[in-house]
Design a protein around this motif. Structure first.
Motif: not given
Length: 221
Positions: A25-45
């Motif tokens: 189940h799920g759609k491609v757009k559901d990946l946005f929250t996964l990867w967006f949440g994983g990149n809310i961190a000091p290193l990507p910034i």
């Protein structure tokens, strides 16, 4: 009347193993929250800011460089990930077809080293960021707690052990997971146990350090 489609389960029963078509189940757009949440961190910034600080790009060209880098670097990964919905298998398991069951361990080792580096870099940057905001947060050589933190190692080891009965993997299914129809609750159990355990261990260690420091000040050593 047509019956409504069954809702997706609240708790996933599958981890890295094969996922049957009826459980996908799920759609491609559901990946946005996964990867967006994983990149809310000091290193990507900090990595994104290198375009301005290191390469002297302005904001617009810095954003363009980031987008182009992601598009070019993600082409092969996108082609590989497209197999997932068709095969129902995660990328780590898919790599066995290219490298073999034992050869795929090389991919696992590389991914593990990358994850450790990612988490370690984030922790170092987070500590330095806190030190920049609150000067009382020390960052001496070896880190705030020294070169290794026994409290964290104890909590980490216990956290792994308590997860074993709740695991559901292709190699091992814990008794609790088997009893609850294959649901994998190991990560929830690990989080629930290690968080208060580490907080308690760290508080005891801080109290010990304060007493030790008080003795040093009192004796002049």
């Amino acid at each position: 009347m047509t019956s409504a489609a069954p809702a997706a389960p609240l708790i996933e029963k599958h981890t890295i193993g094969y996922v049957p078509p009826e459980d996908r189940h799920g759609k491609v757009k559901d990946l946005f929250t996964l990867w967006f949440g994983g990149n809310i961190a000091p290193l990507p910034i900090v990595t994104g800011a290198l375009g301005v600080q290191l390469f002297h790009l302005n904001l617009v060209w810095g954003i363009v460089a980031i987008l182009v880098g992601h598009l070019l670097g993600g082409v092969l990964m996108a082609l590989h990930s497209a197999q997932g919905p068709q095969m129902g298998i995660a990328q780590m398991i898919q790599s066995r077809a290219q490298f073999g069951s034992l050869g795929a361990l090389l991919v696992v080792v590389i991914a593990g080293v990358m994850y450790i580096g990612f988490f370690a870099s984030n922790i170092v940057l987070a500590g330095k960021s806190l030190h920049g905001v609150v000067d009382s947060v020390p960052v001496p050589d070896g880190g705030r707690y020294g070169r290794y933190n026994p409290q964290a190692l104890i909590a980490y080891t216990i956290g792994i052990l308590v997860q074993i009965p709740f695991m559901n993997t292709p190699l091992y299914v814990g008794p609790v997971s088997a009893h609850i129809d294959g649901a994998d609750l190991s990560w929830l159990v690990g989080l629930a146990v290690t968080t208060p355990l580490y907080a308690w261990l760290a508080s005891r260690d801080s109290a010990y350090r304060r007493r030790q420091r008080g003795t040093e000040l009192a004796t002049g050593h």
